[in-house]
Design an enzyme around this catalytic site. Structure first.
Site, PDB file in Angstrom:
ATOM      1  N   CYS A 166       0.800  -1.235   0.000  1.00 52.53           N
ATOM      2  CA  CYS A 166       0.000   0.000   0.000  1.00 52.53           C
ATOM      3  C   CYS A 166       0.827   1.277   0.000  1.00 52.53           C
ATOM      4  CB  CYS A 166      -0.936   0.010   1.202  1.00 52.53           C
ATOM      5  SG  CYS A 166      -1.737  -1.567   1.518  1.00 52.53           S
ATOM      6  N   HIS A 299      -3.301   7.916   6.039  1.00 51.80           N
ATOM      7  CA  HIS A 299      -3.456   6.621   5.369  1.00 51.80           C
ATOM      8  C   HIS A 299      -4.907   6.182   5.501  1.00 51.80           C
ATOM      9  CE1 HIS A 299      -2.194   2.975   3.497  1.00 51.80           C
ATOM     10  NE2 HIS A 299      -2.475   2.220   4.540  1.00 51.80           N
ATOM     11  N   GLU A 310      -2.556   4.918  13.563  1.00 55.30           N
ATOM     12  CA  GLU A 310      -2.202   6.188  12.916  1.00 55.30           C
ATOM     13  C   GLU A 310      -2.524   7.383  13.811  1.00 55.30           C
ATOM     14  OE1 GLU A 310      -2.333   8.340   8.554  1.00 55.30           O
ATOM     15  OE2 GLU A 310      -3.766   6.736   8.971  1.00 55.30           O
ATOM     16  N   LYS A 331      -9.469   8.084   1.169  1.00 56.11           N
ATOM     17  CA  LYS A 331      -9.915   6.725   0.869  1.00 56.11           C
ATOM     18  C   LYS A 331     -11.411   6.557   1.120  1.00 56.11           C
ATOM     19  CE  LYS A 331      -5.501   4.328   1.655  1.00 56.11           C
ATOM     20  NZ  LYS A 331      -4.637   5.490   1.937  1.00 56.11           N
ATOM     21  N   HIS A 336      -9.424   2.201  -1.120  1.00 58.73           N
ATOM     22  CA  HIS A 336      -7.992   1.935  -0.935  1.00 58.73           C
ATOM     23  C   HIS A 336      -7.458   1.348  -2.231  1.00 58.73           C
ATOM     24  CE1 HIS A 336      -4.176   1.122   0.560  1.00 58.73           C
ATOM     25  NE2 HIS A 336      -4.453   0.522   1.714  1.00 58.73           N
ATOM     26  N   PHE A 395       1.184  -3.206   4.251  1.00 56.76           N
ATOM     27  CA  PHE A 395       1.454  -4.558   4.722  1.00 56.76           C
ATOM     28  C   PHE A 395       2.972  -4.764   4.781  1.00 56.76           C
ATOM     29  CE2 PHE A 395      -2.597  -7.150   3.497  1.00 56.76           C
ATOM     30  CZ  PHE A 395      -3.305  -6.456   4.455  1.00 56.76           C
TER      31      PHE A 395
END
Length: 414
Positions: A166, A299, A310, A331, A336, A395
């Site tokens: 990502c 994010h 976050e 997002k 995403h 990830f």
């Protein structure tokens, strides 16, 4: 040591709420939602059926006839469409042949041409054929998008594809900036591209990381992310080169920070150490303090663990100011987009700088306990934005943070 500055002279995008940058700016301000039923493939056997799909995407509306679409995947076509828009935006159409040796391509991605390959594998398994046909796999590689761009434009500068999940698109932009600062290229086409496909959809459903309705970043009732697709492309140039040709400068990549959680393959480190390291490194690289940041593009995936981490990371880095600085997750509108996420969000950050607004976090209604930060819920906000921190936490603990700034002759940092 920086030998020059990396400025942005062109932008292009294809995503679930826009087919170009002008549409994207309007859609972000309006808080449009691009999430709906997925029609690219049958989702009947999955636990969820929604996604942020690019609808009615006809490559021929964006890509000239002389481009051979036959061997290009959906991912390649979205990347090419966004690239051609960015080059036009930069005043580099037709592309000057004298720049070819000094222009690079750096993209992030993930699934590549998997969408087109999946039916071939299915047919192979159903028929019991002795071997797979080779032709559909010409565009299988994630690297094929950069290959097509370089080939069609006859570019001979550095060419690289990043796959850091990502954070791929953000990592590509950070690396492109390095190429500019090191003098390895005068111009770099950079960003990311990602298609929706069955294998990705299956994987996130198996992880039970997908919201069956639509994602609700930082909301108490969030149930997971919404997968999306699209492409985002920036044209980076050395400042000297951009000024020499009289290019319009939309902003500057001031800093980049990269870290690894070294914790878990799919879950972020709960103490946010990797995220804190990436954000701190980006601010240090930009030569600015937390007080100098006007907006954070989070994010913000809407998974319980990531959002909680976050918020902790932002509070750690920004201290008391964390409650005052606008933070939002785009997002919530475009889903995403994985390998393209950091790149499309980079375009959003530059639009925020150019048009002085902060995109909203839509679907956010009920903050969870401890999430006492300004998430700009529901409606965009008019704010003078000079510097933006954009987070991408992937990830494998692959974290990348970028700092974008309004261009000034004196520089965007200290």
């Amino acid at each position: 040591m920086k030998s020059d500055r990396a400025v942005v002279t062109g932008r292009g995008t294809v995503n679930a709420i826009a087919k170009n940058v002008k549409e994207f700016s309007t859609a972000l301000k309006a808080g449009l939602c691009g999430i709906g039923p997925v029609s690219l493939f049958d989702t009947a056997d999955y636990r969820t059926h929604t996604g942020a799909q690019v609808r009615d995407f006809d490559p021929r509306r964006h890509i000239p006839e002389n481009y051979a679409l036959k061997r290009m995947s959906r991912s390649d076509c979205m990347a090419m469409a966004a690239t051609l828009e960015a080059l036009s935006d930069a005043g580099l159409t037709p592309f000057p042949i004298e720049l070819a040796a000094h222009t690079g391509v750096v993209l992030g991605g993930g699934a590549g041409g998997m969408l087109e390959c999946e039916p071939v594998f299915a047919a192979y398994l159903e028929t019991g054929a002795d071997r797979l046909p080779g032709s559909p796999f010409a565009a299988f590689s994630c690297a094929s998008s950069a290959d097509h761009i370089a080939t069609h434009l006859k570019l001979m500068g550095p060419k690289t594809t990043f796959m850091t999940a990502c954070s791929s698109g953000a990592t590509a932009i950070g690396y492109a900036r390095d190429l500019i600062l090191q003098g390895a290229a005068d111009v770099v086409i950079c960003g990311g591209t990602e298609p929706l496909c069955r294998i990705t959809y299956s994987a996130f459903n198996a992880l039970q990381a997908v919201d069956p309705d639509y994602c609700k970043p930082f909301d108490r009732h969030r149930q997971g992310l919404t997968l999306g697709e699209g492409a985002g492309i920036l044209i980076l140039e050395s400042l000297g080169h951009a000024l020499k040709r009289g290019a319009t400068i939309y902003g500057e990549v001031l800093g980049c920070g990269i870290s690894c959680d070294a914790s878990h393959m799919t879950a972020p480190a709960p103490n946010a150490a990797g995220a804190v390291d990436a954000m701190t490194a980006a601010l240090d690289d930009a030569g600015i303090s937390p007080e100098d940041v006007d907006y954070i593009n989070a994010h913000g995936t809407a998974t319980p663990a990531n959002d909680r981490m976050e918020v902790l990371g932002i509070k750690t880095v920004f201290g008391r100011r964390a409650q005052r600085i606008p933070v939002s997750s785009t997002k919530s509108m475009i889903g995403h987009t994985l390998g393209a996420a950091g790149a499309i969000e980079a375009v959003a950050c530059l639009l925020a700088i150019e048009h002085c607004f902060v995109p909203p976090t839509i679907h956010h209604e009920t903050p969870e306990d401890g999430c006492n930060i300004d998430l700009v819920p529901g409606v965009a906000r008019d704010v003078v934005v000079d510097r933006v921190l954009s987070n991408s936490f992937a990830f494998g603990g692959n974290n990348t943070a970028l700092v974008f700034g309004r261009f000034s002759e004196n520089g965007g940092g200290r």
